[in-house]
Each structure stands twice: as structure tokens, then as C-alpha cells.
Design a protein around this motif. Structure first.
Motif, PDB file in Angstrom:
ATOM      1  N   LYS A  30     -38.300 -67.906 -52.575  1.00  0.00           N
ATOM      2  CA  LYS A  30     -37.657 -66.867 -53.277  1.00  0.00           C
ATOM      3  C   LYS A  30     -36.367 -66.504 -52.539  1.00  0.00           C
ATOM      4  O   LYS A  30     -35.487 -65.486 -53.093  1.00  0.00           O
ATOM      5  CB  LYS A  30     -38.661 -65.546 -52.766  1.00  0.00           C
ATOM      6  N   GLN A  33     -32.024 -70.543 -53.606  1.00  0.00           N
ATOM      7  CA  GLN A  33     -31.872 -70.992 -55.124  1.00  0.00           C
ATOM      8  C   GLN A  33     -31.120 -72.353 -55.192  1.00  0.00           C
ATOM      9  O   GLN A  33     -30.382 -72.610 -54.348  1.00  0.00           O
ATOM     10  CB  GLN A  33     -31.218 -69.896 -55.916  1.00  0.00           C
ATOM     11  N   LYS A  52     -32.726 -64.116 -56.262  1.00  0.00           N
ATOM     12  CA  LYS A  52     -33.085 -64.691 -57.712  1.00  0.00           C
ATOM     13  C   LYS A  52     -31.692 -65.474 -58.146  1.00  0.00           C
ATOM     14  O   LYS A  52     -30.460 -65.085 -57.520  1.00  0.00           O
ATOM     15  CB  LYS A  52     -33.353 -63.545 -58.540  1.00  0.00           C
ATOM     16  N   ASN A  54     -28.490 -66.506 -59.922  1.00  0.00           N
ATOM     17  CA  ASN A  54     -27.472 -65.698 -60.236  1.00  0.00           C
ATOM     18  C   ASN A  54     -26.616 -66.207 -61.580  1.00  0.00           C
ATOM     19  O   ASN A  54     -26.251 -67.297 -61.353  1.00  0.00           O
ATOM     20  CB  ASN A  54     -26.513 -65.260 -59.335  1.00  0.00           C
TER      21      ASN A  54
END
Length: 340
Positions: A30, A33, A52, A54
Motif C-alpha cells: 500500500k 506503487q 495510491k 497517481n
């Protein structure tokens, strides 16, 4: 004139990562990325710390690749470099200017072993995909050497390029991939990111740390003599540095007498390089510099390369040398690694 081999098209048909760097990290969670895909004729993979994914990051990545293609792709007919190679008057952009100046710097510091005009020689030998090995006679060699040499290309203050001979072909394929990594890293920094690992075609830049492990990013270098199972010859930490690799052990031709012609060409003599250097890896403040020096070290004798790197600031290197049925690893003092 036929197009020269380039990183910008069909690279996967004949690419080799003589020393391929990979991510030594856990799967993204989490806080980590991954953006990945294909660009510049190769693949890319970027890890960055975020809660998260982008979308602005993904759009910005595409914009960087588009910009570099428009500047330096020899397969885009309207790119800056294509116009220069056709002899058309054109204004260079900032990316081209940055790469040209760095290429000129490395060309000077390596005594011409790094040379962006060597493409005509490489093409003449037939090192493209599935092409027969060509033997270059003395007359042809003289003609090729007359259009080889970065000293024959000049950049003026008004942003234009001049070539001594209209047939001189400039190709930044040995430095532009590293520059793309740097451009992406700069983009991530501008968006406020501190921890990320950028990889394009095996060339890397690491910023900050791996947030999952709270330690520097770990990367590995392929063992040059491996069969169907992938093995590594060294691992090391990378922090706020670029890394690039080059090698010959997978890319060569053999003539009817059994003589081995490696992919690297000495731009000073026009001859293919015969040496015990299987691969080189370079650490530098920028991946562009690492990319260029890794190429130069493949062309020059190992001891000469060691002397060069030892006299440079903030540049470190590792060589994998052939030693009978095995390999030997040599590195400068600042290239700290763990042998696998």
C-alpha cells in the motif's frame, strides 16, 4: 542512408543487458506503487512511495518519453536528431543540448573511446538483428573513419549543429536511455517524491530509500555465464545514484575461421574490440554519465579503463573479466558490492 541501430525501435529483437540490473525488493504494497510499460523500444519499471497510484505520474511519464523521442529518436523522421542527420537546419531543444554536452565531455575524458558517431561503423559490420557479419576492407574503412569522430560535429551558441561531412550520422543510443532515466527521476522529484527507483532498459536511478524496508534500494547484476536459470554475480545498495551496464558476452559474430567479433567497435581505429572484458557496470551521479562511461569502458582496455575511473570524481566501476572457464570481478574502491 539506412537507419542505424537505435534504442528507439525494435530494440527487443536484439537487445542484451550484458549486466542487467533488477529490483531487489518485495512486491509493492500500500505504500509502494509500480509504474511499468514499454517505451523507447525497451521496457521500463518505476517504484515510488505513495498511498495510491497517481494518474498525474503516469501522464508525466508518457510526456517524458514523448519529449525524448521527439528530440533523439533516429526512427522518428521529424525528430531533432533525424533532421540533423539529413543535414537540415534545425534548432535543438534542451534535452538534445544536455545530452550533446555530456557526450562531448565523456568523449574528451575517454580519449574518444565514447563516440556518438560510431553508428556507421557498427552498421557496416552488420551487428543488427540476424544480419551476416561483414568484413570491411581498407578502402571502406577509410571512408567510414572519415565520417566517424565527434570532433567533426559542432554545437553553436545559437542552438544549431554543424557537421564536417554531410554523411556523419549522430546516434545517442549509448547515452539517451540513461538520460531518460534521469529525466524521469527529475520529474518525480518535481512532483514532490523523495523515494523512488527508476529503471529503463536495465539502467537505473535510485532516490532516497525503499520505504517498505526503510533501507537503501537493493539491485543485482546478472552473472554473464548462466544457462536457463537466472543467477546474479553481485548485489549492492543504490542511493541517490545512477547505474548503467554494458557488455559483449551475448552479442557477437563469428566468421568462417572462427574469429570472434564482438559488438563493441573502437571508434578510434574502426576495429572490433578483442578483450577479456565481458561486461562493465558504472555508478555515477547521473544515469546518463553512467551509461556513457559503461559504453566507453567496453571499448578500451581494462587497465586503461581502471586508470580513467580512478582519476574521475564520483564515478565508480565494476568489470566482469573472462578467466579461463570462469569469471573474475574487479571494481574500484567506491563500488561496494556483495559477491553472490
Amino acid at each position: 542512408m539506412n537507419p542505424m541501430p537505435s534504442i528507439f525501435r525494435d530494440f527487443k529483437k536484439f537487445r542484451f543487458f550484458a549486466v542487467a540490473a533488477i529490483f531487489m525488493t518485495c512486491q509493492p504494497d500500500k505504500t509502494l506503487q509500480r509504474a511499468q510499460g514499454e517505451a523507447l523500444g525497451t521496457t521500463y519499471s518505476i517504484l515510488y512511495a505513495d498511498i495510491k497510484a497517481n494518474e498525474a505520474v503516469l501522464d508525466s511519464i508518457d510526456a517524458v518519453f514523448l519529449r525524448i523521442n521527439q528530440s533523439m529518436s533516429t526512427y522518428w523522421p521529424n525528430s531533432v536528431i533525424s533532421k540533423i542527420n539529413r543535414g537540415e537546419a534545425t534548432q535543438i531543444d534542451t534535452d538534445f543540448h544536455n545530452v550533446f554536452q555530456t557526450a562531448q565531455q565523456v568523449w574528451q575524458q575517454t580519449d574518444g573511446y565514447f563516440d556518438p558517431t560510431v553508428g556507421a561503423l557498427v552498421n557496416a559490420y552488420g551487428f543488427g538483428p540476424e544480419k551476416p557479419l561483414a568484413v570491411i576492407d581498407d578502402k571502406a574503412m577509410d571512408s567510414l573513419l572519415n565520417i566517424t569522430g565527434f570532433h567533426r560535429v559542432s554545437l553553436f551558441q545559437n542552438g544549431t549543429i554543424s557537421k564536417e561531412n554531410k554523411n556523419i550520422y549522430v546516434d545517442f543510443n549509448a547515452i539517451a536511455k540513461g538520460y531518460a532515466v534521469d529525466a524521469l527521476a527529475k520529474m518525480f522529484k518535481s512532483l514532490g517524491y523523495e523515494n523512488y527507483l527508476v529503471e529503463v532498459g536495465g539502467e537505473l536511478f535510485a532516490a532516497g530509500i525503499n520505504p517498505v524496508k526503510s533501507k537503501p534500494w537493493r539491485v543485482a547484476i546478472d552473472h554473464p555465464k548462466q544457462d536457463k536459470y537466472r543467477t546474479f554475480i553481485a548485489t549492492f545498495s543504490l542511493k541517490n545514484q545512477g547505474m548503467a551496464s554494458s557488455g559483449n558476452y551475448r552479442k557477437f559474430r563469428t566468421d568462417v575461421s572462427g574469429k570472434r567479433y564482438v559488438h563493441t567497435v573502437n571508434p578510434k581505429t574502426g576495429k572490433t574490440v578483442q578483450s577479456n572484458v565481458l561486461s562493465t557496470s558504472v555508478l555515477a551521479p547521473s544515469t546518463m554519465l553512467a551509461d556513457a562511461y559503461a559504453t566507453a569502458l567496453m571499448a578500451m582496455p581494462h587497465k586503461q579503463g581502471e586508470t580513467l575511473i580512478e582519476n574521475l570524481t564520483d564515478i565508480e566501476a565494476m568489470w566482469v573479466l573472462a578467466a579461463k572457464d570462469s569469471v573474475r570481478v574487479v571494481a574500484t574502491k567506491g563500488f561496494v558490492f556483495e559477491r553472490q
